[in-house]
Scaffold this motif. Sequence first.
Motif, short mmCIF file in Angstrom:
data_model
loop_
_atom_site.label_atom_id
_atom_site.label_comp_id
_atom_site.label_asym_id
_atom_site.label_seq_id
_atom_site.Cartn_x
_atom_site.Cartn_y
_atom_site.Cartn_z
N ASP A 1 0.84 -1.21 0.00
CA ASP A 1 0.00 0.00 0.00
C ASP A 1 0.87 1.25 0.00
N PHE A 2 1.93 1.21 0.86
CA PHE A 2 2.82 2.35 0.97
C PHE A 2 3.53 2.61 -0.35
N ALA A 3 4.04 1.51 -0.96
CA ALA A 3 4.76 1.64 -2.24
C ALA A 3 3.85 2.19 -3.33
N SER A 4 2.60 1.72 -3.37
CA SER A 4 1.69 2.20 -4.42
C SER A 4 1.30 3.66 -4.18
N SER A 5 1.21 4.09 -2.90
CA SER A 5 0.85 5.48 -2.62
C SER A 5 2.00 6.42 -2.96
N VAL A 6 3.25 5.96 -2.81
CA VAL A 6 4.43 6.78 -3.16
C VAL A 6 4.50 6.98 -4.67
N HIS A 7 4.24 5.87 -5.41
CA HIS A 7 4.26 5.97 -6.88
C HIS A 7 3.02 6.67 -7.36
#
Lengths: 55, 228
Positions: free
Chosen positions: A49-55
Amino acid sequence: MIEPGEKMMVVVMVLSLILLGLAGFLFYLERRLDKAEKKLREIESREKDFASSVH
Amino acid sequence: MEFLKNSWWKIFGVIILLYVIAGGLLFEAPQLPVIRESVRNIYFHVGMWFSMMFILFMALFFSLLYLRYFRPDDDLKAVTAVKTGLVFGTLGLLTGMIWAHHTWGSFWVNDPKLNGAAVGMLTYLAYMVLRGSVDEQDKKARLAAVYNIFAFVLFFVFIMILPRLSQGSIHPGIEGNPALSTGDLDPRMRKVFFPAIAGWIIMAWWLFRVYFRILRLRKNIDELNEND
């Protein structure tokens, strides 16, 4: 004096206790594994979730 | 309820083994010369060898699956099965040595069956050494999977075929399948012997599953730490 038949009973009891102890330990390990796997899945999904929100 | 749904076969296995321990040691057994009461060891010694063979067959199956699909979990299952098989093989050797001490007067005799079993176990120990000697994960898994196929075939050559060809073994059941051939086992012992085989196989499968989950968890945590 312990009679031969009584000796066998003692051996049966000791072996049964060892088996029950092993089974109990395996159930305990499985419970711990359930919890650890659940926690790991949560961490992995949080990281995704964190990785997708950063991208 | 969820616990019972997932664990009924494990509880069943434990109940079977409790029956095997009680029945194996307390039920009537044939009084054979030399062997005498030690004949009861058949429920433990043969049961453990059968479990080992079953779990090593599963290791072969997982290695074949790995070579077909290259899934890392199949390789992990194969190595876990080999380790579990080695545990049961060691227990089988120990119970066999105790039996040999009581009937043949020595823990180890120079017998093709016994030596074959020891060499067969070494074949699988070499599998572990091979895995330890390769660093690259993919290469390690492929090499180990191919070796595992040879190890399984060699193991059966060492414990089944060579002892029969040599015709010099004093180990029981050398002409057929130990304890399974007609006339090998007293009918009074069958009501404990067959449940013993099932119980030990269930126990081996349970141990395999728990150990696999531990190794998989450790691997996943390592991968997570590497990614951070």
